[in-house]
Design a protein around this motif. Structure first.
Motif, mmCIF file in Angstrom:
data_model
loop_
_atom_site.group_PDB
_atom_site.id
_atom_site.type_symbol
_atom_site.label_atom_id
_atom_site.label_comp_id
_atom_site.label_asym_id
_atom_site.label_seq_id
_atom_site.Cartn_x
_atom_site.Cartn_y
_atom_site.Cartn_z
ATOM 1 N N LEU A 170 0.866 -1.169 0.000
ATOM 2 C CA LEU A 170 0.000 0.000 0.000
ATOM 3 C C LEU A 170 0.910 1.228 0.000
ATOM 4 O O LEU A 170 1.505 1.573 1.018
ATOM 5 C CB LEU A 170 -0.904 -0.011 1.238
ATOM 6 C CG LEU A 170 -1.979 1.081 1.312
ATOM 7 C CD1 LEU A 170 -2.897 1.014 0.098
ATOM 8 C CD2 LEU A 170 -2.784 0.958 2.586
ATOM 9 N N ILE A 171 1.018 1.874 -1.157
ATOM 10 C CA ILE A 171 2.024 2.914 -1.337
ATOM 11 C C ILE A 171 1.461 4.013 -2.226
ATOM 12 O O ILE A 171 0.820 3.735 -3.239
ATOM 13 C CB ILE A 171 3.320 2.309 -1.923
ATOM 14 C CG1 ILE A 171 4.414 3.359 -2.071
ATOM 15 C CG2 ILE A 171 3.049 1.597 -3.238
ATOM 16 C CD1 ILE A 171 5.769 2.765 -2.442
ATOM 17 N N ALA A 172 1.682 5.256 -1.854
ATOM 18 C CA ALA A 172 1.220 6.398 -2.635
ATOM 19 C C ALA A 172 2.238 6.753 -3.705
ATOM 20 O O ALA A 172 3.427 6.435 -3.600
ATOM 21 C CB ALA A 172 0.974 7.595 -1.718
ATOM 22 N N GLY A 173 1.787 7.456 -4.739
ATOM 23 C CA GLY A 173 2.669 7.824 -5.831
ATOM 24 C C GLY A 173 3.820 8.711 -5.387
ATOM 25 O O GLY A 173 4.947 8.576 -5.882
ATOM 26 N N SER A 174 3.580 9.631 -4.447
ATOM 27 C CA SER A 174 4.651 10.508 -3.980
ATOM 28 C C SER A 174 5.741 9.716 -3.274
ATOM 29 O O SER A 174 6.922 10.079 -3.341
ATOM 30 C CB SER A 174 4.088 11.574 -3.043
ATOM 31 O OG SER A 174 3.444 10.980 -1.926
ATOM 32 N N VAL A 175 5.374 8.633 -2.594
ATOM 33 C CA VAL A 175 6.371 7.792 -1.931
ATOM 34 C C VAL A 175 7.197 7.044 -2.973
ATOM 35 O O VAL A 175 8.412 6.857 -2.810
ATOM 36 C CB VAL A 175 5.697 6.821 -0.949
ATOM 37 C CG1 VAL A 175 6.719 5.894 -0.301
ATOM 38 C CG2 VAL A 175 4.932 7.585 0.123
ATOM 39 N N VAL A 176 6.567 6.613 -4.057
ATOM 40 C CA VAL A 176 7.312 5.974 -5.147
ATOM 41 C C VAL A 176 8.339 6.951 -5.718
ATOM 42 O O VAL A 176 9.490 6.581 -5.995
ATOM 43 C CB VAL A 176 6.349 5.496 -6.252
ATOM 44 C CG1 VAL A 176 7.125 5.016 -7.476
ATOM 45 C CG2 VAL A 176 5.455 4.382 -5.729
ATOM 46 N N ALA A 177 7.946 8.218 -5.878
ATOM 47 C CA ALA A 177 8.875 9.219 -6.398
ATOM 48 C C ALA A 177 10.054 9.420 -5.440
ATOM 49 O O ALA A 177 11.208 9.536 -5.875
ATOM 50 C CB ALA A 177 8.148 10.535 -6.632
ATOM 51 N N GLN A 178 9.780 9.451 -4.143
ATOM 52 C CA GLN A 178 10.868 9.575 -3.170
ATOM 53 C C GLN A 178 11.771 8.341 -3.198
ATOM 54 O O GLN A 178 12.996 8.449 -3.065
ATOM 55 C CB GLN A 178 10.283 9.762 -1.770
ATOM 56 C CG GLN A 178 9.556 11.081 -1.577
ATOM 57 C CD GLN A 178 8.965 11.194 -0.195
ATOM 58 O OE1 GLN A 178 9.665 11.177 0.799
ATOM 59 N NE2 GLN A 178 7.648 11.318 -0.125
ATOM 60 N N MET A 179 11.177 7.182 -3.368
ATOM 61 C CA MET A 179 11.961 5.952 -3.452
ATOM 62 C C MET A 179 12.895 5.998 -4.657
ATOM 63 O O MET A 179 14.077 5.621 -4.566
ATOM 64 C CB MET A 179 11.018 4.751 -3.558
ATOM 65 C CG MET A 179 11.709 3.399 -3.545
ATOM 66 S SD MET A 179 10.560 2.052 -3.968
ATOM 67 C CE MET A 179 9.310 2.240 -2.713
ATOM 68 N N ALA A 180 12.385 6.466 -5.784
ATOM 69 C CA ALA A 180 13.217 6.546 -6.978
ATOM 70 C C ALA A 180 14.370 7.519 -6.771
ATOM 71 O O ALA A 180 15.467 7.317 -7.314
ATOM 72 C CB ALA A 180 12.366 6.976 -8.173
#
Length: 955
Positions: free
Chosen positions: A233-243
């Motif tokens: 369960l992950i939001a798009g902004s967290v994916v961007a931070q992960m990248a």
């Protein structure tokens, strides 16, 4: 003396009354004591299956027995068992909670009891294999508890379990891990066979791993390396931070997605307060989020979910139109939401759109108590679920050891269920057996209390600013679209402003830190539209270009003082006046259109012949009469001209935290504070507009000043909207309990049988809640008619008794002192007046030639008054796409339409250019069906509360 039996004491007489309500150390100690005895060295040494006894332990002798006493049993068993064990040749392990500690003591007891037993080779057994044995201990207990929960007698073949378990243990201690795993697999198959006799269908287990910006490093990578299916369960902004920060995690996640061991759940860019924002913002949130997943992970979620509260019944339609196949219908923070008794359900939205959903909140995989009660939860799912399902949620690498046991055993066989991804679950399990259609009242947000508790700035007024800025941004976008459609091609000067204006509003929290310059956007958009409007080829003259880029007609009061004389009173001008050096006109603006207001040579205008709107303490127009109370300064009464009796009263109130909850009975005075007006005077005595201003203070029953106030009540000729402007000057502080310590505008009505409807995403819904959110309007429906309260973006309201409503203006943390509310009698479409209260007037004085061929007109016209067009954009054709400098021409228009009042309608959209074709599309712009086109009209059937997208192409 050799130990030949492993025993754990349980605080029950039988597994039928096994305690399932334990938590914390009691739960951990009990499960750890049971499973620790399944260590391969202990099993190999005794050559038998571990067993249990009740706390009283009625055995005649302890000779050869290793007994583990969990701390929860210590409080129940009596007698000096330690002395008995010493005297009879047994061993007791007690007072320990952690499984590793229990194992260490048991192995030491085993060694001291029989020097011939060697535990030196324990270090040679792989730790992962030891963990598998311990996991089987947990699974065995859960299996035995489950069969009793399902009202069956145990049919487990303990002999076969013992044979395979002992063989596995002997293989493990002799250095044969493969042989150990083979026998553990046989052991697991026996457990599966036992369950198959009373529940032969697989249980679905859903691992829900929560991901935040603080958990995207090694902890998450360890989860991704596991063999069991998980759902992130992950939001798009967290994916961007992960990248940006953890490329190694991104690589691991992409690999896991490719291997189908991970399912993404989410969809939004960031988890904002969805129930409080317009539908267009929800759509923009999801589109930005989905694009981010695709960019960094090469895949997007098809299962919607969020951790923070924010569910709304508008979502099913939006999700379906964006290609989602399922949804998680629960959240994991404060707030209340309806839960289904069945895990898999069909979530039905306002407009009857349905999507498969998980309707029951998951268990907390971090809590040891969850696994004491796990068999009870599984049994309930088997009894009630159409598709038996258990969900378990946790943060990366933050779960109970007994949850790890559950996952380990599932790697051998589906003893208690099979871990699956949500994609697999929704695609391959049977359809849901029931529907969940929930009213807005069943979703109760924690937003206000959270904002005050977290000491956020302006927990109330931030929303009024937000909705005002959104309406301004939407207005600017619509004007730019109209300008582009008239131009029929792209405007190169617009390249620097290509981002849609409302995109910057998809995070309401950002508005507080950096207020958005929407006024600049609006001014630029109006300039663009004025530049492309066709004009007569004659000498320029002074006039006012007034624009209305919304899909419904508006009646506005304009100041046209720069004109040399009053314009003629003819369409679209309804009335005019010149008073005190000001010239004002009431104008009926066409939808999605314009009006040119100018003096007419040889045909001067004349003043409206009626009486002033404001006279003494009364405001009056053709629709109603408002009386201001001379002593309090509040609204004493609002009367229409067709029925007897007062429709509404209003005053400002200060509610102290000492007031009883839901206090003030219907027939009682508001004794917590009172308005004390020091002056009440007419401040605008015009023929077209009147205003009465009250100044004074709110005082408590002892006369102590609580807050100063200035309240202006305004009325305009030809308008059903009464505007209330309020200025506050608080002198006393409010407490951190916002629902019981606030300053509010209290509205009261006489009909106790009246029902309330509130605006949810501008759609009208019945409400019976005591506390609710309505950022646009609340409508009181009674015998006398419908009285609308327009909240100006202030979202939080509290009912007092059965005939009063408090619209909260100030709570702790609030810095705003100016507020704008409204009242409307028998307003047919309250959403229009609600938007009018928030909308800016767009009137530009200019020396220019009048528009042609008419001085006022529309570009689009919608005949259904219960339908709002929420978005317009041009359709482009780029014949030289991919080549620099290629032309970009307009070939049509795309728009989204929303039904607002819960009644189906056949809507006809008229266009300034006749379309040759039209189609309905989803929100990914894929066609879903052709629409009828005749002349300049496109016909569209809209269901109750439906929100759809259509495209029309020109000739």
């Amino acid at each position: 003396m050799k130990l030949d039996e492993l025993i754990v004491l349980l605080p029950c007489h039988g597994l039928d009354d096994f305690p399932t309500n334990l938590s914390g150390d009691d739960a951990e100690g009990l499960l750890a004591a049971w499973s620790a005895l399944w260590h391969p060295v202990l099993v190999a040494a005794t050559g038998r299956l571990p067993s249990w006894r009740r706390a009283e332990f009625p055995s005649d002798t302890l000779n050869g027995k290793l007994v583990v006493v969990p701390p929860v049993v210590e409080r129940q068993f009596s007698g000096d068992m330690q002395t008995r064990a010493d005297n009879e040749g047994g061993a007791i392990v007690r007072g320990l909670t952690r499984r590793d500690d229990i194992i260490a003591v048991c192995l030491a007891k085993l060694k001291s009891a029989d020097e011939n037993v060697s535990v030196a080779n324990i270090d040679q057994i792989p730790q992962e294999l030891i963990a598998d044995f311990l996991a089987f201990g947990t699974a065995y207990l859960e299996s035995e508890l489950l069969v009793r929960r399902m009202r069956y007698s145990s049919n487990l073949d303990d002999g076969r379990v013992q044979t395979h378990l002992v063989a596995a243990a002997m293989a493990a201690v002799s250095g044969d891990p493969d042989g150990a795993r083979q026998n553990l697999t046989l052991c697991a198959n026996v457990l599966v066979e036992s369950r198959g006799r009373y529940y032969p269908v697989d249980m679905s287990l859903l691992d829900l791993t929560l991901v935040a910006s603080t958990t995207i490093g090694p902890a998450l990578r360890r989860e991704l390396a596991g063999s069991q299916a998980i759902n992130l369960l992950i939001a798009g902004s967290v994916v961007a931070q992960m990248a940006d920060r953890e490329p190694e995690t991104v690589s691991a996640l992409r690999s896991a997605i490719t291997a189908n061991t991970v399912c993404l759940a989410g969809g939004e860019w960031t988890e904002i307060e969805l129930p409080l924002v317009p539908l267009e913002i929800i759509l923009k949130q999801l589109r930005r989020g989905l694009a981010t997943y695709k960019e960094h992970l090469g895949a997007r979620p098809t299962i919607y979910g969020r951790r923070r509260f924010g569910l709304t019944s508008a979502l099913p339609r939006i999700l379906l139109n964006l290609g989602f196949r399922g949804a998680i219908h629960f959240t994991l923070d404060d707030g209340k939401f309806p839960q289904s008794d069945s895990t898999k359900t069909r979530w039905e939205g306002f407009d009857s759109a349905t999507i498969d959903a998980i309707g029951r909140a998951p268990l907390d995989a971090r809590q040891n108590g969850t696994f004491v009660a796990l068999a009870e939860k599984i049994g309930h799912a088997m009894d009630h679920d159409h598709v038996a399902t258990i969900g378990l949620a946790h943060w990366p690498s933050q779960s109970s050891i007994f949850y790890d046991d559950l996952r380990r055993v599932a790697g051998y066989a589906p003893v208690l269920g099979k871990f699956v991804t949500l994609d697999h679950y929704f695609a391959n399990t049977d359809p849901a057996g029931g529907y969940s259609r929930n009213t807005p009242d069943e979703y109760r947000s924690p937003y206000l209390q959270q904002a005050v508790s977290q000491k956020e700035v302006d927990p109330l007024s931030r929303w009024a600013r937000y909705h005002r800025k959104y309406v301004e941004a939407m207005t600017a976008e619509h004007l730019e679209t109209l300008a582009t459609l008239l131009r029929q091609r792209a405007d190169p000067s617009q390249d620097s402003m290509t981002a849609p204006r409302s995109d910057s509003l998809i995070d309401p929290a950002a508005e507080i830190v950096s207020p958005l310059p929407t006024a600049d956007w609006l001014s630029q958009a109006a300039t663009r539209f004025a530049a492309v409007l066709p004009k007569e080829k004659r000498e320029a003259g002074l006039g006012y270009l007034t624009l209305n880029p919304v899909s419904y007609g508006r009646r506005v009061l304009l100041d046209v003082s720069q004109l040399p004389e009053l314009p003629s009173v003819k369409a679209p001008i309804r009335a005019a006046e010149e008073i005190g050096g000001k010239k004002r006109v009431v104008v009926d603006l066409p939808p999605m259109g314009f009006a040119w207001i100018a003096a007419t040579a040889g045909e001067p205008g004349r003043n409206w012949s009626g009486s002033p709107i404001a006279n003494n303490l009364i405001l009056r127009n053709e629709f109603c009469e408002v009386t201001i109370h001379g002593k309090t300064g509040g609204i004493q009464s609002v009367h229409d001209f067709r029925s007897r009796g007062n429709r509404l009263s209003q005053q400002l109130v200060w509610r102290p935290p000492t007031a009883p909850v839901d206090s003030v009975a219907d027939d009682a005075e508001a004794t917590f504070s009172r308005m004390d007006a020091q002056s009440v005077e007419v401040t605008d005595a015009g023929l077209l507009r009147g205003e009465i201003t009250s100044r004074g203070q709110l005082v408590d029953p002892t006369g102590q000043r609580l807050s100063g106030f200035t309240q202006r009540v305004q009325m305009t000729l030809g308008s059903r909207l009464v505007v209330i402007e309020i200025d506050l000057d608080p002198a006393e502080s409010l407490t951190a309990d916002p629902w019981n310590s606030y300053i509010a505008s209290r509205f009261a009505w006489s009909d106790r049988t009246s029902e309330l409807r509130r605006g949810v995403h501008l759609q009208s819904h019945l409400t019976r809640a005591r506390r609710f959110e309505a950022p646009h309007f609340v409508q009181v429906e009674g015998i006398a008619g419908r009285t609308a309260l327009f909240t100006g973006g202030m979202p939080h309201h509290s009912r007092v008794g059965s005939r009063m409503l408090d619209t909260l203006l100030s709570v702790q943390g609030e810095t705003a002192t100016k507020f704008r509310l409204g009242i409307g009698l028998d307003v047919v479409h309250p959403w229009m007046a609600a938007l009018d209260l928030l909308s800016p007037e767009i009137a530009r004085s200019a020396t220019a030639a009048p528009p042609e061929p008419v001085s006022y007109g529309w570009l689009f016209h919608l005949d259904a008054k219960n339908v709002l067009v929420t978005h317009w954009e041009p359709l482009w054709h780029e014949p030289n796409q991919g080549k620099a400098g290629g032309p970009k021409n307009v070939v049509g228009v795309r728009c989204r339409l929303m039904e607002t009042e819960g009644r189906a309608v056949l809507a006809q959209l008229r266009c300034f250019r006749a379309p040759v074709s039209a189609q309905q599309t989803d929100f990914e712009n894929q066609p879903t069906g052709a629409l009828a086109v005749k002349d300049d009209r496109v016909s569209l059937d809209l269901g109750a509360y439906e929100w759809v997208q259509l495209e029309a192409r020109w000739k």
